[in-house]
Every structure is written in structure tokens, then in C-alpha cells.
Design an enzyme around this catalytic site. Structure first.
Site, PDB file in Angstrom:
ATOM      1  N   PHE A 110      90.548  99.272   8.080  1.00  0.00           N
ATOM      2  CA  PHE A 110      91.922  98.902   7.734  1.00  0.00           C
ATOM      3  C   PHE A 110      92.178  97.406   7.912  1.00  0.00           C
ATOM      4  O   PHE A 110      93.096  96.852   7.305  1.00  0.00           O
ATOM      5  CB  PHE A 110      92.921  99.714   8.567  1.00  0.00           C
ATOM      6  CG  PHE A 110      93.157  99.204   9.960  1.00  0.00           C
ATOM      7  CD1 PHE A 110      94.232  98.363  10.233  1.00  0.00           C
ATOM      8  CD2 PHE A 110      92.327  99.563  11.011  1.00  0.00           C
ATOM      9  CE1 PHE A 110      94.465  97.891  11.509  1.00  0.00           C
ATOM     10  CE2 PHE A 110      92.553  99.099  12.288  1.00  0.00           C
ATOM     11  CZ  PHE A 110      93.627  98.259  12.545  1.00  0.00           C
ATOM     12  N   LYS A 111      91.367  96.732   8.732  1.00  0.00           N
ATOM     13  CA  LYS A 111      91.589  95.309   8.973  1.00  0.00           C
ATOM     14  C   LYS A 111      91.494  94.492   7.679  1.00  0.00           C
ATOM     15  O   LYS A 111      92.073  93.410   7.572  1.00  0.00           O
ATOM     16  CB  LYS A 111      90.576  94.778   9.989  1.00  0.00           C
ATOM     17  CG  LYS A 111      90.545  95.520  11.322  1.00  0.00           C
ATOM     18  CD  LYS A 111      91.773  95.269  12.155  1.00  0.00           C
ATOM     19  CE  LYS A 111      91.771  96.032  13.461  1.00  0.00           C
ATOM     20  NZ  LYS A 111      90.825  95.556  14.439  1.00  0.00           N
ATOM     21  N   ASP A 112      90.744  95.000   6.686  1.00  0.00           N
ATOM     22  CA  ASP A 112      90.638  94.288   5.406  1.00  0.00           C
ATOM     23  C   ASP A 112      91.998  94.087   4.748  1.00  0.00           C
ATOM     24  O   ASP A 112      92.207  93.110   4.029  1.00  0.00           O
ATOM     25  CB  ASP A 112      89.745  95.065   4.431  1.00  0.00           C
ATOM     26  CG  ASP A 112      88.278  95.050   4.819  1.00  0.00           C
ATOM     27  OD1 ASP A 112      87.809  94.034   5.351  1.00  0.00           O
ATOM     28  OD2 ASP A 112      87.605  96.079   4.595  1.00  0.00           O
ATOM     29  N   THR A 143      87.714  94.066  13.499  1.00  0.00           N
ATOM     30  CA  THR A 143      88.366  92.793  13.196  1.00  0.00           C
ATOM     31  C   THR A 143      87.329  91.734  12.827  1.00  0.00           C
ATOM     32  O   THR A 143      87.515  90.957  11.894  1.00  0.00           O
ATOM     33  CB  THR A 143      89.187  92.299  14.395  1.00  0.00           C
ATOM     34  OG1 THR A 143      90.269  93.193  14.619  1.00  0.00           O
ATOM     35  CG2 THR A 143      89.746  90.911  14.150  1.00  0.00           C
TER      36      THR A 143
END
Length: 466
Positions: A110-112, A143
């Protein structure tokens, strides 16, 4: 839009200035002097926008020192189909639960979703100002790779990423350490994530060192990360509702408190969020706070290595922003609490517990290794969907807080391929790896292993900074 520090010691600054700074000069975290508000009319007008254009609209509420056209160019580059073949799809599970698929980007995490925007905005602002920036960050797994993939080859930026040696999955290590770009530096620290984070804070708090080496931050202490994450709460709400004012609950696996903080910000802006369901693993400092009102971080020795390793965190670097709201946005109170934390190892806000749910919508729970195995297994059996261990923590706690008539969106943390050993233990199935990463384990890795030492990191940055 001006930004202040949670500790009150910073003059108001515009977005592009705080973008390049990371921590505020007084050691606090930056956030808007006042939050913009979302109206039902505005939300309805956004219902048919694609993700890139929705991001330009939402981020435009926080960024008024660049043109709307420039901002839209950045969001369209960040969220292009070549970067996200699918973007934030809703995946129904069962019993009122759905996943918001945030892991369709280049590093499968999800960090993308925020980091790709940061890559675009960093490069643009640095080029405009004729400056360079050395990003110093710490990662518990996702991250780091998201930052490095977003910033690899970018002009004017170097990345120095600290990770806990031996405490990430093989896939996570390979994603980071296989990058050969000259502007990417991986440092594996003999310690745990919290110690990596402490080194970053120490060097970022050394104003002379920070200034001399143009240090910036890319983890969620950088407000731009939080602002970019607000976008997918709005996106998810728009996909789960049909009428203005309908409520949706969000369940969020939480380690550093950045992901769920973005939901808190969206709720404070007026997005109709019923509950923010915080899920931890065995390192349950945040769950304990929302249950008792006492914030009691663990030591490095007490921080457990678990099968959801990206949440093996005991000191959540974003928590101070929520505390700032909880104590009435009083920076003097925040400073006092941070002093108590340093002296006593904890602080007690149990007197404010009634506000946690009634005012801010928070509920919390934790998950164990046995829980996540059972959850991975049951989701696959019931819905035919494989989920990663962190997402499983979110689903487990979400199931405990379902309410009739209120949809529950669980924020997907990563694709299961990143944690294949746990998926196989739970289901006997080896999760598929995307074709672009099929040879990842065979790629040459480049990493420097160092002691848990502020001085060693400082020396390395000094030798390699732009």
C-alpha cells in the site's frame, strides 16, 4: 494553507517548504494549521473521477503553492496505468467485509499509493528550486522498497534507507537490496525497526547535520505521505456508498499509525466514516492505548519478531499528530507529554478515553500468529481470496467490529507473494508472484550491514550525500 508543528516551535510554512524538511525544527511533526472541510456536494461532484484526478482534487486542498495544472500532471504520472495496472479495486469478501486493494503498484504494498506521488513532487520542487535532497528513512519492510522504487533515478535525490537486519521477509529484502541505482543506499542495521527509527530521528533532529547534508524524510513523518493517503479513503467511501451522508467503517492494520492517521484526517474533514478500526499484531502498544488510555512503548528487546513483520513496531512515529488533536491542539501539552514519555517511558491520557470512540471513532484489537493463520485460511475458503498476514490482522479485528448496515472496508496492506511462507503455512498454497518480479530472488543484492550506531550512519551519509 499553512503548516505548523505539533510542538509549537515553528513559524507557519507553505506545503513545498515542509515537503523538503521531514521533522519540524522543534522535533515535532508538521500538519495543517486548520483542516479543509469536505462537503456532500463536493463529494458527489467527485464520484465519477478516476483516481488520478480525484487525487489532484483532494491534494489540492492541502497544496496551494503550486498550480492545479502542475499538481494534476504529477498525479496523472504517479497513478498512470503503467504504474498501477489496477488501482484501488474493491474486493468483496463475506459478511459485510470488503478489501480496498491498495497493493497493485510496483512493490506490491500500500505504501506505493503515496510514495509514487512523493517521487513526482520531490523531483518537481527540487528542480524548480535548484536544490538537492538526501532522504534518510527507516523501514520495517514496505516503506523502504516503495520509497526506493518511487525515487530510483530521480534527479537531485539520494535515498539512505535503514532496515532491521534479518527482520524482514526474504521478498522484502530482495525488493530493496536488488536495486542497483547509484542514488539508492541500503543500510541493514543490527537492531530492530524502532532503533532504526531512533537513528533517523537523532540525525534529523541535529539541525546542523540536517542542514549541511540537506536531509529530508520520506516515511510518514512527512505530511505529504499522509495527505496522499487521505485520497484512498475518499475513493473507498465513494465506491461503497450511493447517497450523501452514508457511513463506511475502515479497518486498518497499524504499526507506525500513518495509514490510520490519514483516515482520522479524512474523518475530521467531514468524510462520513463511522469507525476507524485499528488492528495490531502481538506488538500491541497502540491497541493497549485505545483500550486503557496509557501509551507505553516497549523497548527494542521487548519488540517481538512476528509473522506480520511490517507491524513489529513499538513506537509509532505518527502518533504525536493524533495526540495533538486529542489534547485540543495544544502544543504545550504535547511537549509536556513527550517529556513524560522520555522520562517515564509512558504517559497516561485515560481521562480522555471517552473521546476515543465517541469523538474520533476509534476502536482497536490485536491479532496473534494463530489468529492470522486462521484468518488467511478462512478468507480463502469463504471468498477464494488470498490475503497477506498484515491484511489478515485487519480482517480479524474488523470481524469483531461489524455493525448492521455499515459497510466495512479493510485496507489491504500487501499482496500475499511478499509473505509466501506464512501463506503456505496457513493454506498449503504458494501465492503467485507477478511476472515482473519472478526472478527477484536471483537478482544480485547490494546492502551495507552496520552496527546500531548513529555515528556509523552519519559517517556513511556524509561520505555519500549529494
Amino acid at each position: 494553507m499553512k503548516y505548523l508543528s505539533t510542538r509549537g516551535g515553528m513559524a507557519p510554512l507553505p506545503f513545498c517548504d515542509i515537503l523538503l524538511e521531514g521533522l519540524a525544527p522543534d522535533g515535532g511533526l508538521t500538519l495543517p494549521a486548520s483542516l479543509p472541510k469536505l462537503s456532500s456536494v463536493q463529494l458527489e461532484a467527485w464520484r465519477n473521477l478516476d483516481y488520478a484526478d480525484l487525487a489532484a482534487q483532494v491534494l489540492g486542498l492541502f497544496i496551494d503553492d503550486m498550480t492545479p495544472e502542475a499538481l494534476q500532471r504529477m498525479t496523472r504520472a504517479a497513478y498512470a496505468p503503467s504504474v498501477f495496472p489496477r488501482i484501488a479495486p474493491v474486493k468483496p469478501l463475506s459478511s459485510g467485509l470488503s478489501l480496498l486493494g491498495l497493493s497493485e503498484g510496483p512493490t506490491l504494498a500500500f505504501k506505493d499509493m503515496a510514495m509514487q506521488f512523493l517521487g513526482e513532487v520531490f523531483e518537481a520542487v527540487l528542480a524548480q528550486r535548484g536544490q538537492t535532497l538526501n532522504i534518510l528513512g527507516a523501514t520495517s519492510g514496505d516503506t523502504g522498497s516503495a520509497a526506493e522504487y518511487a525515487l530510483r533515478g530521480k534527479k537531485g535525490v539520494a535515498v539512505f534507507m535503514l532496515s532491521p537486519h534479518g527482520r524482514m521477509s526474504d521478498f522484502q529484502r530482495a525488493q530493496m537490496y536488488s536495486l542497483q541505482d547509484a542514488n539508492i543506499h541500503n543500510l541493514a542495521v543490527r537492531g530492530v525497526f524502532d532503533e532504526c527509527q531512533d537513528i533517523v530521528k537523532a540525525l534529523s533532529g541535529d539541525l546542523a547535520f540536517k542542514s549541511a547534508h540537506h536531509l529530508g524524510a520520506v516515511n510518514s513523518i512527512n505530511w505529504a505521505r499522509i495527505a496522499a493517503q487521505v485520497v484512498y479513503y475518499v475513493w473507498g467511501w465513494l465506491r461503497m456508498t450511493h447517497l450523501p451522508g452514508e457511513e463506511v467503517s475502515f479497518a486498518v492494520p497499524s504499526g507506525n499509525f500513518g495509514n490510520i492517521l490519514a483516515g482520522h484526517i479524512a474523518r475530521q474533514m467531514g468524510l462520513p466514516i463511522r469507525r476507524l478500526v485499528l488492528a495490531t499484531n502481538e506488538n500491541n502498544v497502540l491497541e493497549e492505548f485505545f483500550r486503557t488510555g496509557v501509551y507505553r512503548p516497549r523497548s527494542a528487546r521487548q519488540t517481538l519478531a512476528t509473522s506480520s513483520p511490517s507491524m513489529d513496531i513499538s513506537r509509532a512515529s505518527n502518533f504525536e499528530r493524533f495526540i495533538f488533536d486529542l489534547v485540543g491542539r495544544d502544543p504545550r501539552r504535547v511537549v509536556t507529554l513527550m517529556q513524560e514519555l522520555k522520562q517515564n517511558g509512558q504517559f497516561d491520557l485515560s481521562a480522555l478515553k471517552p473521546k476515543f470512540t465517541a469523538e474520533y471513532g476509534f476502536v482497536a484489537g490485536s491479532s496473534s500468529h494463530a489468529d492470522r493463520l486462521q484468518t488467511i485460511r478462512s478468507v480463502h475458503q469463504e471468498a477464494g481470496v488470498l490475503i497477506d498476514p498484515h491484511t489478515a490482522d485487519g480482517v480479524k479485528v474488523a470481524r469483531e467490529h461489524l455493525e448492521d448496515g455499515v459497510p466495512m472496508l479493510v485496507l489491504e496492506t500487501a499482496l500475499p507473494a511478499k509473505f509466501s511462507a506464512t501463506i503456505e503455512e496457513a493454506t498449503g498454497i504458494r501465492p503467485p508472484v507477478p511476472e515482473a518480479l519472478a526472478d527477484l530472488s536471483r537478482r544480485e543484492q547490494r546492502v551495507r550491514i552496520i552496527d546500531c550506531s548513529v555515528q556509523q550512519v552519519a559517517d556513511y551519509v556524509q561520505q555519500h550525500a549529494l
